[in-house]
Write a protein that holds these residues in place. Structure first.
Motif, PDB file in Angstrom:
ATOM      1  N   CYS A 219       0.822  -1.208   0.000  1.00 33.35           N
ATOM      2  CA  CYS A 219       0.000   0.000   0.000  1.00 33.35           C
ATOM      3  C   CYS A 219       0.859   1.262   0.000  1.00 33.35           C
ATOM      4  O   CYS A 219       0.392   2.334  -0.376  1.00 33.35           O
ATOM      5  CB  CYS A 219      -0.933   0.004   1.205  1.00 33.35           C
ATOM      6  N   ASN A 220       2.106   1.144   0.460  1.00 37.02           N
ATOM      7  CA  ASN A 220       3.012   2.288   0.466  1.00 37.02           C
ATOM      8  C   ASN A 220       3.765   2.426  -0.851  1.00 37.02           C
ATOM      9  O   ASN A 220       4.424   3.436  -1.094  1.00 37.02           O
ATOM     10  CB  ASN A 220       4.022   2.149   1.614  1.00 37.02           C
ATOM     11  N   ARG A 221       3.683   1.396  -1.680  1.00 30.70           N
ATOM     12  CA  ARG A 221       4.448   1.406  -2.930  1.00 30.70           C
ATOM     13  C   ARG A 221       3.583   1.671  -4.150  1.00 30.70           C
ATOM     14  O   ARG A 221       4.076   2.169  -5.159  1.00 30.70           O
ATOM     15  CB  ARG A 221       5.170   0.054  -3.101  1.00 30.70           C
ATOM     16  N   PHE A 222       2.297   1.323  -4.048  1.00 27.23           N
ATOM     17  CA  PHE A 222       1.421   1.460  -5.216  1.00 27.23           C
ATOM     18  C   PHE A 222       0.125   2.176  -4.844  1.00 27.23           C
ATOM     19  O   PHE A 222      -0.495   1.849  -3.826  1.00 27.23           O
ATOM     20  CB  PHE A 222       1.099   0.092  -5.812  1.00 27.23           C
ATOM     21  N   ASN A 223      -0.254   3.134  -5.656  1.00 29.57           N
ATOM     22  CA  ASN A 223      -1.499   3.881  -5.464  1.00 29.57           C
ATOM     23  C   ASN A 223      -2.256   3.923  -6.794  1.00 29.57           C
ATOM     24  O   ASN A 223      -1.648   3.821  -7.860  1.00 29.57           O
ATOM     25  CB  ASN A 223      -1.203   5.302  -5.000  1.00 29.57           C
ATOM     26  N   PHE A 224      -3.561   4.111  -6.699  1.00 27.36           N
ATOM     27  CA  PHE A 224      -4.394   4.108  -7.907  1.00 27.36           C
ATOM     28  C   PHE A 224      -5.187   5.409  -8.022  1.00 27.36           C
ATOM     29  O   PHE A 224      -5.584   6.000  -7.022  1.00 27.36           O
ATOM     30  CB  PHE A 224      -5.352   2.920  -7.893  1.00 27.36           C
ATOM     31  N   ILE A 225      -5.399   5.821  -9.259  1.00 27.17           N
ATOM     32  CA  ILE A 225      -6.178   7.021  -9.557  1.00 27.17           C
ATOM     33  C   ILE A 225      -7.413   6.593 -10.338  1.00 27.17           C
ATOM     34  O   ILE A 225      -7.310   5.839 -11.311  1.00 27.17           O
ATOM     35  CB  ILE A 225      -5.351   8.029 -10.369  1.00 27.17           C
ATOM     36  N   ALA A 226      -8.570   7.058  -9.917  1.00 25.40           N
ATOM     37  CA  ALA A 226      -9.828   6.641 -10.540  1.00 25.40           C
ATOM     38  C   ALA A 226      -9.907   7.125 -11.984  1.00 25.40           C
ATOM     39  O   ALA A 226      -9.763   8.317 -12.264  1.00 25.40           O
ATOM     40  CB  ALA A 226     -11.008   7.173  -9.745  1.00 25.40           C
ATOM     41  N   ALA A 227     -10.148   6.195 -12.884  1.00 26.79           N
ATOM     42  CA  ALA A 227     -10.218   6.517 -14.314  1.00 26.79           C
ATOM     43  C   ALA A 227     -11.429   7.373 -14.639  1.00 26.79           C
ATOM     44  O   ALA A 227     -11.432   8.115 -15.619  1.00 26.79           O
ATOM     45  CB  ALA A 227     -10.254   5.230 -15.133  1.00 26.79           C
ATOM     46  N   SER A 228     -12.466   7.294 -13.820  1.00 33.37           N
ATOM     47  CA  SER A 228     -13.685   8.060 -14.095  1.00 33.37           C
ATOM     48  C   SER A 228     -13.498   9.552 -13.820  1.00 33.37           C
ATOM     49  O   SER A 228     -14.310  10.378 -14.249  1.00 33.37           O
ATOM     50  CB  SER A 228     -14.840   7.533 -13.235  1.00 33.37           C
ATOM     51  N   ARG A 229     -12.430   9.917 -13.123  1.00 34.45           N
ATOM     52  CA  ARG A 229     -12.205  11.313 -12.758  1.00 34.45           C
ATOM     53  C   ARG A 229     -11.110  11.965 -13.602  1.00 34.45           C
ATOM     54  O   ARG A 229     -10.987  13.191 -13.621  1.00 34.45           O
ATOM     55  CB  ARG A 229     -11.848  11.403 -11.270  1.00 34.45           C
ATOM     56  N   ILE A 230     -10.316  11.144 -14.276  1.00 29.76           N
ATOM     57  CA  ILE A 230      -9.242  11.674 -15.127  1.00 29.76           C
ATOM     58  C   ILE A 230      -9.380  11.013 -16.499  1.00 29.76           C
ATOM     59  O   ILE A 230      -8.961   9.870 -16.698  1.00 29.76           O
ATOM     60  CB  ILE A 230      -7.836  11.371 -14.565  1.00 29.76           C
ATOM     61  N   ASN A 231      -9.982  11.692 -17.452  1.00 29.22           N
ATOM     62  CA  ASN A 231     -10.132  11.134 -18.787  1.00 29.22           C
ATOM     63  C   ASN A 231     -10.161  12.255 -19.820  1.00 29.22           C
ATOM     64  O   ASN A 231     -10.178  13.439 -19.475  1.00 29.22           O
ATOM     65  CB  ASN A 231     -11.397  10.266 -18.883  1.00 29.22           C
ATOM     66  N   THR A 232     -10.149  11.885 -21.069  1.00 24.16           N
ATOM     67  CA  THR A 232     -10.055  12.863 -22.153  1.00 24.16           C
ATOM     68  C   THR A 232     -11.194  13.872 -22.127  1.00 24.16           C
ATOM     69  O   THR A 232     -10.996  15.073 -22.326  1.00 24.16           O
ATOM     70  CB  THR A 232     -10.045  12.141 -23.507  1.00 24.16           C
ATOM     71  N   THR A 233     -12.410  13.402 -21.861  1.00 26.28           N
ATOM     72  CA  THR A 233     -13.567  14.297 -21.854  1.00 26.28           C
ATOM     73  C   THR A 233     -13.437  15.372 -20.789  1.00 26.28           C
ATOM     74  O   THR A 233     -13.646  16.567 -21.050  1.00 26.28           O
ATOM     75  CB  THR A 233     -14.862  13.500 -21.634  1.00 26.28           C
TER      76      THR A 233
END
Length: 231
Positions: free
Chosen positions: A142-156
């Protein structure tokens, strides 16, 4: 097809037209018969249309062999109420994407998997949540890998409101705490061009961004994504 008699042949069921031709029997009068070896497939089949159509449903229609896990999952979904309009809510805590939210899984989402269609963000997020919950939660990962929600960062969103998207990224980085420790932020990014997904991995401690694409090409194909990450 003649050489495949008595063996198994995978054939897409949507390409079988049992009623398109009328089976015929060759005459076998001396000198006038048609050899079975050169007879047309239409006259060789002599199979009632309803039986051929039913058999077609049992023939795999996708290339390759489905895994045992996928087949069990498909059977479980078919026997559930999801196929009749029911839904499932997946509660994702803030540890996964830095913000708590819920994903709704319905029939359409399951069909994306089973029928090899373009995947929506709900499927992507649910997979990440399951991976996090199964492999990472409570460990040093959990200290080495984090995720970013795809629904909040996209081309649109980048096109409509780039400032808001940049703030979303900053908030996610801040939520993770100390960014001087080597760690990667994974962002599944939908190109918006035919629904193709790429993966962006950001290492803040080194100011390095890794771009992974299953198709040939480079980051220049997605200038909006690069511009946002640079900013």
């Amino acid at each position: 097809m003649r050489d495949a008699v008595r063996s198994f042949v995978g054939w897409p069921s949507d390409r079988i037209f049992p009623d398109a031709e009328t089976p015929t029997r060759p005459t076998h009068k001396a000198g006038k018969g048609i050899s079975r070896r050169i007879e047309s497939v239409a006259s060789q089949k002599e199979v009632p249309g309803r039986k051929l159509k039913k058999a077609g449903k049992d023939i795999p229609t996708t290339s390759g062999t489905k895994s045992q896990i996928m087949m069990r999952l498909e059977k479980m979904v078919e026997e559930s109420d999801i196929m009749h309009g029911a839904i499932r809510s997946v509660d994702i805590d803030e540890g996964v994407f830095g913000i708590a939210h819920s994903e709704i899984i319905a029939k359409e989402d399951m069909q994306q998997l089973f029928e090899h269609e373009e995947l929506g963000s709900a499927v992507i997020h649910t997979y990440i949540w399951y991976m996090y919950d199964t492999l990472m939660r409570g460990t040093e990962l959990c200290n080495r890998f984090n995720f970013i929600a795809a629904s909040r960062i996209n081309t649109t969103f980048i096109t409509k409101n780039p400032t808001s998207v940049k703030n979303e990224l900053v908030d996610r980085f801040m939520a993770a705490g100390d960014n001087t420790t080597p760690s990667l932020y994974f962002l599944p990014f939908n190109s918006g061009n035919g629904g193709h997904w790429v993966l962006v991995a950001m290492d803040l401690s080194r100011l390095m961004v890794y771009y992974l694409d299953s198709l040939s090409g480079d980051w220049s194909k997605y200038p909006s994504m690069k511009k946002t990450v640079d900013a």
